[in-house]
Scaffold this motif. Structure first.
Motif, PDB file in Angstrom:
ATOM      1  N   UNK A 206       0.822  -1.210   0.000  1.00 57.10           N
ATOM      2  CA  UNK A 206       0.000   0.000   0.000  1.00 57.10           C
ATOM      3  C   UNK A 206       0.853   1.256   0.000  1.00 57.10           C
ATOM      4  N   UNK A 207       1.978   1.201   0.685  1.00 63.46           N
ATOM      5  CA  UNK A 207       2.875   2.353   0.699  1.00 63.46           C
ATOM      6  C   UNK A 207       3.424   2.649  -0.695  1.00 63.46           C
ATOM      7  N   UNK A 208       3.642   1.608  -1.488  1.00 66.60           N
ATOM      8  CA  UNK A 208       4.174   1.796  -2.843  1.00 66.60           C
ATOM      9  C   UNK A 208       3.072   2.136  -3.851  1.00 66.60           C
TER      10      UNK A 208
ATOM     11  N   UNK B 201      -4.072   4.618  -3.185  1.00 74.77           N
ATOM     12  CA  UNK B 201      -5.304   4.510  -3.965  1.00 74.77           C
ATOM     13  C   UNK B 201      -6.178   3.429  -3.367  1.00 74.77           C
ATOM     14  N   UNK B 202      -7.464   3.731  -3.199  1.00 72.90           N
ATOM     15  CA  UNK B 202      -8.334   2.793  -2.497  1.00 72.90           C
ATOM     16  C   UNK B 202      -8.460   1.465  -3.247  1.00 72.90           C
TER      17      UNK B 202
ATOM     18  N   UNK C 263      -5.033   8.119   1.250  1.00 76.00           N
ATOM     19  CA  UNK C 263      -4.285   9.338   1.501  1.00 76.00           C
ATOM     20  C   UNK C 263      -5.089  10.560   1.084  1.00 76.00           C
ATOM     21  N   UNK C 264      -4.886  11.717   1.759  1.00 72.74           N
ATOM     22  CA  UNK C 264      -5.545  12.957   1.343  1.00 72.74           C
ATOM     23  C   UNK C 264      -5.160  13.294  -0.099  1.00 72.74           C
ATOM     24  N   UNK C 265      -6.036  13.986  -0.860  1.00 72.30           N
ATOM     25  CA  UNK C 265      -7.269  14.649  -0.410  1.00 72.30           C
ATOM     26  C   UNK C 265      -8.473  13.738  -0.230  1.00 72.30           C
ATOM     27  N   UNK C 266      -8.337  12.464  -0.622  1.00 72.72           N
ATOM     28  CA  UNK C 266      -9.436  11.536  -0.356  1.00 72.72           C
ATOM     29  C   UNK C 266      -9.426  11.198   1.129  1.00 72.72           C
TER      30      UNK C 266
END
Length: 307
Positions: free
Chosen positions: A158-160, A164-165, A249-252
């Motif tokens: 997820x970090x890489x 994105x959801x 992650x923001x902005x989401x």
């Protein structure tokens, strides 16, 4: 006419004739399952609450006058008629953000459940049908996936992926399908010995047709129950990833991210922390109750067919 019949007639009562036939409508297996599920009060109440949450999360943003991305002049305001869930220190409306967060978390959880269920069901059905070497190899692969540390691997990937959801959902689904495969395999191992499978073979049905037209539909009960459990699991995993900073992650935003962002303000602005936390608990609990109701409804020991 007997004395008993004469007495009943004199009293104005009526007795049914011995030759009368009482017909009872035959119920299909689907009707029996639905009837048992409807009688499960906790599951029905949870289903209503869950549907309301889904409608609120996906339709509410179009009806609400604030966007989760836009500032308001009201900073750090407690819940009020104007801002039902208050605002944060930047002026974002918490009501709009919780709606968006719930929507994102549900999309991740449902995608995890659907992806894991589809892959795990087919994998387990093929392994259980063929048995032998095919079963041994496929199940050892499932065992390998089960031994992988889910949260650690999800954190790294997820970090890489940039938060994105849909990538989060794909990663988690790729690590949870093995649970479904074990359940489906055990169900298929018993189904493949039934008479209707032997009849399908005798009629010349291909292996693919037997698996997808006979075995998987008859294993639908355990598959649906596990799918509901995976929805709750997906919500909790997404929450953990976002809380640790490796999820959305923001902005989401998501429910886990909202809780993570509000952990430093739990004493000064508790509404920012407890409201999204309450939605996480509500979704997980309702899904678990729905799963309990489905498990009871599909339980073969409760299947009494009336004709």
């Amino acid at each position: 006419m007997t004395d008993t019949t004469q007495a009943a007639g004199a009293a104005g009562g009526e007795l049914p004739h011995i030759g009368d036939e009482f017909t009872v409508k035959e119920r299909t297996q689907t009707q029996l399952v639905l009837r048992r599920f409807v009688r499960h009060r906790a599951a029905m109440a949870s289903l209503v609450i869950f549907v309301l949450i889904v409608l609120w999360a996906f339709i509410g943003p179009y009806l609400w006058h604030y966007s989760y991305q836009k500032f308001t002049p009201d900073n750090s305001q407690p819940p009020s008629a104007k801002h039902p869930f208050g605002t944060n220190s930047s002026g974002y409306d918490a009501y709009a953000q919780v709606m968006r967060g719930t929507q994102t978390s549900l999309k991740i959880a449902i995608m995890i459940a659907v992806g894991s269920t589809l892959v795990g069901a087919v994998w387990g059905a093929v392994a259980g049908f063929y048995r032998g070497v095919v079963d041994a190899v496929m199940m050892r692969i499932s065992d390998l996936v089960l031994t992988l540390p889910l949260l650690a691997i999800a954190l790294v990937i997820s970090a890489r992926s940039g938060g994105s959801w849909y990538w989060i959902a794909i990663v988690v689904a790729g690590l949870t399908w093995a649970y479904v495969s074990r359940v489906v395999r055990s169900t298929v191992l018993s189904l493949r010995e039934k008479e209707f499978i032997e009849a399908a073979r005798a009629l010349g049905a291909s292996d693919t047709r037997i698996i997808f037209r006979h075995l998987l539909p008859n294993a639908l009960g355990p598959i649906i129950v596990n799918a509901t459990i995976l929805v709750a699991t997906g919500i909790l995993i997404e929450t953990a990833l976002s809380f640790l900073g490796f999820g959305v992650q923001p902005p989401d935003t998501s429910l886990g991210l909202l809780v993570s962002q509000a952990q430093t303000a739990v004493d000064t602005r508790p509404w920012l922390f407890y409201i999204p936390g309450a939605f996480i608990i509500a979704i997980a609990l309702t899904i678990n109750f729905i799963g309990d109701g489905l498990r009871d409804a599909f339980d073969p020991r409760q299947q009494r067919v009336r004709q």
